[in-house]
Design a protein around this motif. Structure first.
Motif, PDB file in Angstrom:
ATOM      1  N   SER A  71       0.835  -1.198  -0.039  1.00 48.41           N
ATOM      2  CA  SER A  71      -0.033  -0.128  -0.098  1.00 48.41           C
ATOM      3  C   SER A  71       0.944   1.282   0.013  1.00 48.41           C
ATOM      4  CB  SER A  71      -0.760  -0.101   1.205  1.00 48.41           C
ATOM      5  OG  SER A  71      -0.162   0.030   2.539  1.00 48.41           O
ATOM      6  N   ASP A 571     -13.513  -6.208  -0.649  1.00 47.80           N
ATOM      7  CA  ASP A 571     -12.633  -5.921   0.494  1.00 47.80           C
ATOM      8  C   ASP A 571     -12.813  -7.061   1.433  1.00 47.80           C
ATOM      9  OD1 ASP A 571     -11.197  -3.795   1.941  1.00 47.80           O
ATOM     10  OD2 ASP A 571     -12.818  -4.258   3.308  1.00 47.80           O
ATOM     11  N   THR A 579      -4.053  -7.801  -3.031  1.00 51.13           N
ATOM     12  CA  THR A 579      -3.705  -6.989  -4.446  1.00 51.13           C
ATOM     13  C   THR A 579      -5.190  -7.158  -5.043  1.00 51.13           C
ATOM     14  OG1 THR A 579      -1.507  -7.033  -4.497  1.00 51.13           O
ATOM     15  CG2 THR A 579      -2.497  -6.333  -6.637  1.00 51.13           C
ATOM     16  N   THR A 596     -12.757   3.362  -3.852  1.00 50.13           N
ATOM     17  CA  THR A 596     -11.684   2.698  -3.308  1.00 50.13           C
ATOM     18  C   THR A 596     -10.678   3.542  -2.263  1.00 50.13           C
ATOM     19  OG1 THR A 596     -10.427   2.683  -5.135  1.00 50.13           O
ATOM     20  CG2 THR A 596     -11.740   0.679  -4.877  1.00 50.13           C
ATOM     21  N   TRP A 601      -7.577   1.688   0.602  1.00 57.52           N
ATOM     22  CA  TRP A 601      -6.943   1.078  -0.463  1.00 57.52           C
ATOM     23  C   TRP A 601      -5.967   2.027  -1.081  1.00 57.52           C
ATOM     24  CZ3 TRP A 601      -9.958  -2.776  -3.976  1.00 57.52           C
ATOM     25  CH2 TRP A 601     -10.783  -3.684  -3.319  1.00 57.52           C
ATOM     26  N   LYS A 602      -4.900   1.641  -1.641  1.00 61.58           N
ATOM     27  CA  LYS A 602      -3.988   2.538  -2.377  1.00 61.58           C
ATOM     28  C   LYS A 602      -4.193   2.002  -3.875  1.00 61.58           C
ATOM     29  CE  LYS A 602      -2.784   4.764   1.277  1.00 61.58           C
ATOM     30  NZ  LYS A 602      -3.672   5.969   1.774  1.00 61.58           N
ATOM     31  N   SER A 603      -4.133   2.873  -4.764  1.00 63.71           N
ATOM     32  CA  SER A 603      -4.382   2.602  -6.121  1.00 63.71           C
ATOM     33  C   SER A 603      -3.889   3.464  -7.176  1.00 63.71           C
ATOM     34  CB  SER A 603      -6.053   2.439  -6.609  1.00 63.71           C
ATOM     35  OG  SER A 603      -6.708   3.754  -6.343  1.00 63.71           O
ATOM     36  N   ALA A 621      -4.745  -1.888  -7.519  1.00 62.70           N
ATOM     37  CA  ALA A 621      -5.026  -1.288  -6.044  1.00 62.70           C
ATOM     38  C   ALA A 621      -4.410  -2.648  -4.849  1.00 62.70           C
ATOM     39  CB  ALA A 621      -6.456  -1.401  -5.764  1.00 62.70           C
ATOM     40  N   LYS A 623      -4.682  -3.429  -0.704  1.00 56.53           N
ATOM     41  CA  LYS A 623      -5.491  -3.008   0.499  1.00 56.53           C
ATOM     42  C   LYS A 623      -4.591  -2.882   1.745  1.00 56.53           C
ATOM     43  CE  LYS A 623      -8.723  -5.520   3.599  1.00 56.53           C
ATOM     44  NZ  LYS A 623      -9.646  -6.731   3.701  1.00 56.53           N
ATOM     45  N   ASN A 624      -4.974  -1.833   2.332  1.00 53.52           N
ATOM     46  CA  ASN A 624      -3.986  -1.778   3.907  1.00 53.52           C
ATOM     47  C   ASN A 624      -3.866  -2.597   4.706  1.00 53.52           C
ATOM     48  OD1 ASN A 624      -3.003   0.668   2.449  1.00 53.52           O
ATOM     49  ND2 ASN A 624      -3.928   2.210   3.894  1.00 53.52           N
TER      50      ASN A 624
END
Length: 635
Positions: A71, A571, A579, A596, A601-603, A621, A623-624
């Motif tokens: 992330s 999620d 991922t 998201t 999430w980081k994307s 993306a 998921k943290n």
């Protein structure tokens, strides 16, 4: 003799053309310079290969094998880096951030193991006849959760495969019940901060490996002719786990019942499994899917309801497939006291099962020690003749034997495709594994699926070969980072086929409302999967998949249901730091990213592998990692 004057019309025309050409070239040059200057201002060109990878949030991959995405490696918003592609400048997409990003709160810790469509509390409201209350009963729209399912407070990254086959962290699935209830049968043991899975089972106290070796002495498990299997009532899926070393891929299923978390244990270990039950509805798999079916003391009443459950096994078994039964009533003369049943009762049950199998035209291969094995015929030529004498169960007259999503079971035999001779395999013979993965599936070669030819199949294989090569630059496919992978829109199973050399397995999902039902093709290639309507929750526990691929899914569903609930479901089933790869149009991906961004999430949106001019883009993306609060109490 006429003289040529400098002011002649021909000379003026040439001069005018030169000026016009010079003007066009000048304007074009200015336009090109302006575009280059603008591009230089917004996205400075990478000076080296490392910068090119950093632009999409990745380091340079060692030896082309990819590096782990995390992330922290993906920028959280377009404004966080000057290197981020400005899709507003280059695409006519309106991104409305005036209201800010909608944040999704964490759900209460009591939902940590929430399975929306197999919720025990909701299930109690339904009919208990034929165990209907344990089938899928999804929440109504007003019951849907608008929050994120939390991981347990001390959640750890699962063990990597193959170590994960034998070990799982206790904090990830804090349930000791099976280690106590099944202690004698060696299902599971608690060793400090972890569970150990010795490979035991109710009917294989010597371990699953020895049990499978016993089966191999009776039918050929290692020749490549048996590739797909189904385990009904699988426990913690030890049978499926130990088949993997023999290149046999089992779909294991069990209900969410008093044996808490058995399917969750299987998936935590990296073993394919789903929540499921044989009750009143068909299993969510196509006809002629499995080379082998197995029941080891699965407690399914095979002889009841006019043999309907065995008839359903017949539907999903391939021509020539095997059904293996161990446990009651097999070898009842030895075990009847331990099973706390009378000899008469057990004999009657076995006689009834034998009768149903015979009525399905199955041949009993052998009964030896604790095992009994039957084989389905390779075609129905002889069976059709016998049905003129033995009327029940009759051959079904229904339309499509592959239809299985919320379809009730039937007490009639699913017809096999026509065969011209008694030694012809109905529907077409399959290649042995591993050639089966890339051989043209019979459903395609016979034209059973409109619009899909052998050429389409080969093109799809090449397409996925290129895509996985592209993914591999940024994803550690060969390094054990991913084990459980889901393809939400699998089509012909090309993604799974392209990953066959990596230590992963793929749950291939074909949307139940898809225009083309291709799940049968996927099984003919030697892979496994299921039908699913993505407006509903998937039949699995939270945190059970490492990587999810969603190609074109949201273009299919954006007008059918609220896509935020599909993303919340993704999620739920995605592990922390898992991922997701989305493939869709820019317009759809921008909608997805807007949601998201509020889901921890980081994307990052990236160009298509073929280049920036392809209208399809990729959103990667991550998921943290986050967990629920230990202080939260269950209601």
């Amino acid at each position: 003799m006429a003289k040529e004057y400098s002011g002649s019309p021909k000379h003026h025309q040439l001069e005018a053309k030169r000026k016009r050409l010079s003007w066009i070239l000048g304007v074009s040059g200015l336009c090109i310079l302006s575009y280059i200057f603008g591009a230089w201002q917004n996205t400075p060109a990478p000076t080296n290969r490392s910068e090119a990878y950093n632009r999409v949030g990745c380091d340079v991959p060692p030896a082309g094998n990819g590096v782990p995405l995390s992330s922290s490696s993906l920028s959280s918003s377009p404004s966080s880096s000057s290197n981020t592609l400005d899709f507003q400048s280059h695409h006519q997409v309106e991104i409305n951030n005036s209201g800010g990003v909608q944040k999704f709160p964490p759900c209460d810790m009591s939902y940590s193991e929430y399975t929306p469509c197999q919720d025990p509390v909701r299930g109690r409201k339904f009919d208990r006849t034929m165990l209907r209350y344990r089938e899928r009963h999804c929440p109504a729209k007003e019951e849907l959760l608008h929050c994120q399912i939390p991981a347990p407070p001390k959640y750890k990254t699962p063990f990597k495969w193959p170590q994960s086959r034998d070990y799982a962290w206790y904090d990830n699935i804090p349930h000791r019940e099976l280690s106590i209830e099944k202690a004698v049968q060696n299902w599971i043991q608690v060793e400090g901060d972890r569970f150990r899975f010795p490979g035991g089972g109710t009917m294989f106290p010597r371990g699953a490996d020895a049990y499978i070796d016993d089966i191999n002495e009776l039918i050929p498990l290692t020749s490549g002719s048996i590739r797909t299997a189904i385990d009904t009532g699988c426990g913690v899926a030890s049978w499926g786990a130990y088949l993997l070393r023999r290149d046999i891929l089992a779909m294991s299923f069990a209900p969410r019942d008093t044996h808490e978390a058995q399917v969750q244990f299987a998936l935590e270990r990296g073993v394919p499994a789903m929540i499921g039950i044989m009750a009143s509805q068909r299993l969510p798999y196509p006809a002629r899917a499995f080379d082998m079916a197995h029941c080891s003391r699965c407690l399914i009443p095979w002889h009841k309801f006019d043999g309907m459950y065995l008839i359903e096994v017949d539907r999903v078994l391939r021509p020539g497939g095997y059904w293996i039964l161990s446990g009651p009533p097999i070898r009842w003369k030895k075990y009847w006291r331990g099973w706390e049943r009378t000899q008469e009762d057990l004999k009657q049950e076995q006689d009834a099962i034998e009768g149903v199998a015979k009525s399905l035209c199955w041949k009993k291969v052998i009964e030896k020690n604790d095992l009994a094995i039957w084989q389905k015929p390779i075609n129905h030529i002889e069976c059709n003749k016998r049905k003129k004498v033995y009327k029940t169960p009759h051959i079904c007259k229904s339309d499509n034997p592959d239809t299985a999503w919320y379809r009730n079971m039937e007490t009639c035999i699913t017809p096999l495709p026509e065969a011209s001779s008694s030694d012809e395999v109905a529907g077409g013979a399959l290649e042995k594994w591993p050639q089966r993965a890339f051989a043209i599936p019979p459903r395609i070669s016979t034209g059973s699926i409109p619009g899909i030819s052998a050429e389409n199949f080969q093109e799809d294989n090449e397409l996925w070969k290129d895509r996985v090569t592209h993914y591999k630059r940024n994803l550690p496919l060969a390094q054990g980072r991913y084990r459980n992978i889901m393809d939400m829109n699998a089509y012909l199973g090309g993604f799974a086929a392209a990953l066959v050399k990596y230590p992963v397995w793929v749950m291939n999902v074909v949307p139940a409302n898809s225009n083309q039902d291709t799940l049968g093709v996927i099984y003919e290639r030697g892979f496994i999967g299921t039908y699913q309507d993505w407006c509903e929750a998937f039949s699995t526990y939270p945190r059970t998949y490492d990587l999810i691929h969603a190609g074109g899914v949201f273009s299919i569903y954006q007008d059918r249901c609220d896509i935020s609930y599909i993303l919340l479901e993704m999620d739920r089933i995605l592990r922390p730091e898992g991922t997701v790869i989305f493939r869709d149009t820019v317009e759809v991906l921008v909608k997805i990213k807007a949601i998201t961004d509020g889901m921890r999430w980081k994307s990052q949106i990236m160009d298509h592998e073929s280049g920036p001019f392809n209208p399809e883009k990729i959103l990667v993306a991550v998921k943290n990692y986050w967990t629920g609060e230990a202080t939260q109490k269950k209601n």
